[in-house]
Design a protein around this motif. Structure first.
Motif, mmCIF file in Angstrom:
data_model
loop_
_atom_site.group_PDB
_atom_site.id
_atom_site.type_symbol
_atom_site.label_atom_id
_atom_site.label_comp_id
_atom_site.label_asym_id
_atom_site.label_seq_id
_atom_site.Cartn_x
_atom_site.Cartn_y
_atom_site.Cartn_z
ATOM 1 N N ILE A 92 5.497 -1.396 -21.171
ATOM 2 C CA ILE A 92 4.217 -1.816 -20.573
ATOM 3 C C ILE A 92 4.485 -2.504 -19.241
ATOM 4 C CG2 ILE A 92 2.217 -3.324 -20.856
ATOM 5 C CD1 ILE A 92 2.474 -2.884 -23.883
ATOM 6 N N ALA A 93 5.503 -3.353 -19.207
ATOM 7 C CA ALA A 93 5.855 -4.049 -17.962
ATOM 8 C C ALA A 93 6.238 -3.045 -16.880
ATOM 9 C CB ALA A 93 6.997 -5.033 -18.215
ATOM 10 N N ARG A 94 6.956 -1.997 -17.248
ATOM 11 C CA ARG A 94 7.322 -0.968 -16.274
ATOM 12 C C ARG A 94 6.091 -0.268 -15.732
ATOM 13 N NH1 ARG A 94 11.108 2.722 -19.483
ATOM 14 N NH2 ARG A 94 10.534 4.152 -17.810
ATOM 15 N N ALA A 95 5.110 -0.004 -16.580
ATOM 16 C CA ALA A 95 3.877 0.630 -16.128
ATOM 17 C C ALA A 95 3.116 -0.281 -15.171
ATOM 18 C CB ALA A 95 3.000 0.990 -17.333
ATOM 19 N N ILE A 96 3.068 -1.550 -15.484
ATOM 20 C CA ILE A 96 2.414 -2.523 -14.606
ATOM 21 C C ILE A 96 3.102 -2.546 -13.246
ATOM 22 C CG2 ILE A 96 2.036 -4.998 -14.235
ATOM 23 C CD1 ILE A 96 1.687 -5.227 -17.310
ATOM 24 N N PHE A 97 4.437 -2.596 -13.263
ATOM 25 C CA PHE A 97 5.170 -2.641 -12.005
ATOM 26 C C PHE A 97 4.981 -1.354 -11.209
ATOM 27 C CE2 PHE A 97 8.945 -1.931 -9.391
ATOM 28 C CZ PHE A 97 8.939 -3.091 -8.633
ATOM 29 N N ALA A 98 4.914 -0.226 -11.891
ATOM 30 C CA ALA A 98 4.730 1.049 -11.195
ATOM 31 C C ALA A 98 3.401 1.080 -10.458
ATOM 32 C CB ALA A 98 4.818 2.200 -12.193
ATOM 33 N N ILE A 99 2.346 0.559 -11.082
ATOM 34 C CA ILE A 99 1.037 0.511 -10.424
ATOM 35 C C ILE A 99 1.099 -0.406 -9.218
ATOM 36 C CG2 ILE A 99 -1.338 -0.324 -10.685
ATOM 37 C CD1 ILE A 99 -1.244 0.728 -13.561
ATOM 38 N N TYR A 100 1.647 -1.608 -9.410
ATOM 39 C CA TYR A 100 1.776 -2.534 -8.272
ATOM 40 C C TYR A 100 2.589 -1.917 -7.153
ATOM 41 C CZ TYR A 100 4.518 -5.696 -5.474
ATOM 42 O OH TYR A 100 5.176 -6.263 -4.420
ATOM 43 N N SER A 101 3.735 -1.323 -7.488
ATOM 44 C CA SER A 101 4.653 -0.804 -6.487
ATOM 45 C C SER A 101 3.995 0.264 -5.619
ATOM 46 C CB SER A 101 5.894 -0.235 -7.181
ATOM 47 O OG SER A 101 6.830 0.241 -6.240
ATOM 48 N N ALA A 102 3.233 1.170 -6.245
ATOM 49 C CA ALA A 102 2.556 2.215 -5.482
ATOM 50 C C ALA A 102 1.401 1.644 -4.669
ATOM 51 C CB ALA A 102 2.044 3.302 -6.430
ATOM 52 N N GLU A 103 0.677 0.720 -5.261
ATOM 53 C CA GLU A 103 -0.522 0.200 -4.599
ATOM 54 C C GLU A 103 -0.178 -0.699 -3.422
ATOM 55 O OE1 GLU A 103 -4.526 -0.169 -3.804
ATOM 56 O OE2 GLU A 103 -3.378 1.274 -4.982
ATOM 57 N N VAL A 104 0.871 -1.520 -3.541
ATOM 58 C CA VAL A 104 1.220 -2.407 -2.428
ATOM 59 C C VAL A 104 1.693 -1.602 -1.228
ATOM 60 C CG1 VAL A 104 3.660 -2.811 -3.030
ATOM 61 C CG2 VAL A 104 2.352 -4.582 -1.828
ATOM 62 N N ARG A 105 2.327 -0.454 -1.458
ATOM 63 C CA ARG A 105 2.748 0.411 -0.354
ATOM 64 C C ARG A 105 1.541 1.037 0.331
ATOM 65 N NH1 ARG A 105 7.115 0.133 -3.650
ATOM 66 N NH2 ARG A 105 9.177 0.458 -2.723
ATOM 67 N N ARG A 106 0.583 1.465 -0.470
ATOM 68 C CA ARG A 106 -0.632 2.025 0.123
ATOM 69 C C ARG A 106 -1.362 0.971 0.942
ATOM 70 N NH1 ARG A 106 -5.670 1.624 0.020
ATOM 71 N NH2 ARG A 106 -5.555 -0.048 -1.532
ATOM 72 N N TRP A 107 -1.449 -0.242 0.377
ATOM 73 C CA TRP A 107 -2.203 -1.314 1.022
ATOM 74 C C TRP A 107 -1.529 -1.785 2.310
ATOM 75 C CZ3 TRP A 107 -0.761 -6.540 1.618
ATOM 76 C CH2 TRP A 107 -1.776 -7.390 2.078
ATOM 77 N N ILE A 108 -0.222 -2.022 2.289
ATOM 78 C CA ILE A 108 0.462 -2.554 3.473
ATOM 79 C C ILE A 108 0.504 -1.523 4.583
ATOM 80 C CG2 ILE A 108 2.839 -1.870 2.920
ATOM 81 C CD1 ILE A 108 1.714 -5.272 4.326
ATOM 82 N N GLY A 109 0.362 -0.239 4.248
ATOM 83 C CA GLY A 109 0.372 0.797 5.266
ATOM 84 C C GLY A 109 -0.938 0.935 6.010
ATOM 85 N N ASP A 110 -1.972 0.250 5.550
ATOM 86 C CA ASP A 110 -3.290 0.318 6.179
ATOM 87 C C ASP A 110 -3.409 -0.788 7.223
ATOM 88 O OD1 ASP A 110 -5.919 0.518 6.901
ATOM 89 O OD2 ASP A 110 -6.737 0.257 4.872
ATOM 90 N N ASP A 111 -3.573 -0.398 8.485
ATOM 91 C CA ASP A 111 -3.693 -1.401 9.550
ATOM 92 C C ASP A 111 -4.976 -2.209 9.438
ATOM 93 O OD1 ASP A 111 -1.255 -0.754 10.727
ATOM 94 O OD2 ASP A 111 -2.140 0.808 11.993
#
Length: 240
Positions: A184-203
């Motif tokens: 479950i922790a791995r799934a949580i981290f996977a969501i965060y990891s993908a989402e933070v990359r999408r978010w930080i890439g948005d100017d």
């Protein structure tokens, strides 16, 4: 005879004469100070060049020149350019991880605990977006170098802390699935990891919308896609 004895004792009690500093061997304290100063200059030079000239276009020789150290000296601190990038950020990343999990409230639901932790991460990356984009990009396949060892040790520690939050939530009755807490922790981290990359890439990103989107995705994981979730925007983002 008494005068000679007193004179001889006085000579024996005098400290040895200071040896001239030939410059061949620096005292241990001075060596450590010089090493720390070189590290500071290398980190500063790498940070400046990576964030202004770009990671791909910056060369190790340019960093050595900016830091005023020999080209070979760089390899005493990092084995390659990617390792040098993480030399710049590793200590801050590890401190951020520790601070986020040490201070997470224990009397709020798991979803709010996760948002508390990840908001600290988002804030950290938002303060230096150019460096954050480089770091998150290079983390994908980072496995070699001295700094890699520290990064993966830090990640293992973070996953252990994340798993502990899941275990505590299970004990409170929030989790009823038979899926292992570590998974479950791995799934949580996977969501965060993908989402933070999408978010930080948005100017045009902003913290509030980033937290809302992350909340919705994590809430979807926690409730499951086969159960109605009601208002997808329900709940409040935990403040940092």
């Amino acid at each position: 005879m008494r005068t000679r004895t007193v004179k001889r004792k006085a000579q024996q009690q005098q400290p040895p004469a200071a040896q001239p500093d030939t410059g061949l061997v620096a005292p241990a304290g001075r060596r450590e100070q010089n090493k720390a100063d070189k590290l500071r200059r290398i980190r500063a030079a790498a940070y400046d060049l990576f964030t202004t000239g770009g990671f791909d276009d910056t060369t190790l020789r340019q960093i050595a020149v900016r830091a005023e150290v020999g080209f070979g000296t760089l390899f005493s601190y990092a084995s390659n350019k990617r390792d040098l990038l993480f030399l710049v950020v590793t200590d801050d990343l590890l401190e951020m991880n520790r601070r986020a999990f040490d201070n997470v409230p224990t009397d709020i639901p798991l979803l709010d605990q996760l948002l508390y932790v990840w908001q600290i991460f988002y804030t950290f990356f938002d303060m230096q977006p150019t460096l954050a984009r480089l770091t998150l990009r290079e983390l994908n396949f980072y496995s070699e170098g001295e700094q890699a060892r520290k990064i993966y040790q830090g990640r293992d520690a973070m996953m252990a802390r994340l798993t502990a939050l899941v275990t505590a939530a299970r004990e409170r009755g929030e989790i009823r699935t038979a899926t292992a807490d570590a998974r479950i922790a791995r799934a949580i981290f996977a969501i965060y990891s993908a989402e933070v990359r999408r978010w930080i890439g948005d100017d045009n990103r902003d913290m509030a919308s980033g937290m809302v989107e992350l909340r919705q995705l994590l809430r979807l994981l926690i409730t499951g896609i086969t159960h109605p979730v009601g208002n997808p925007d329900g709940g409040s983002t935990a403040a940092v």
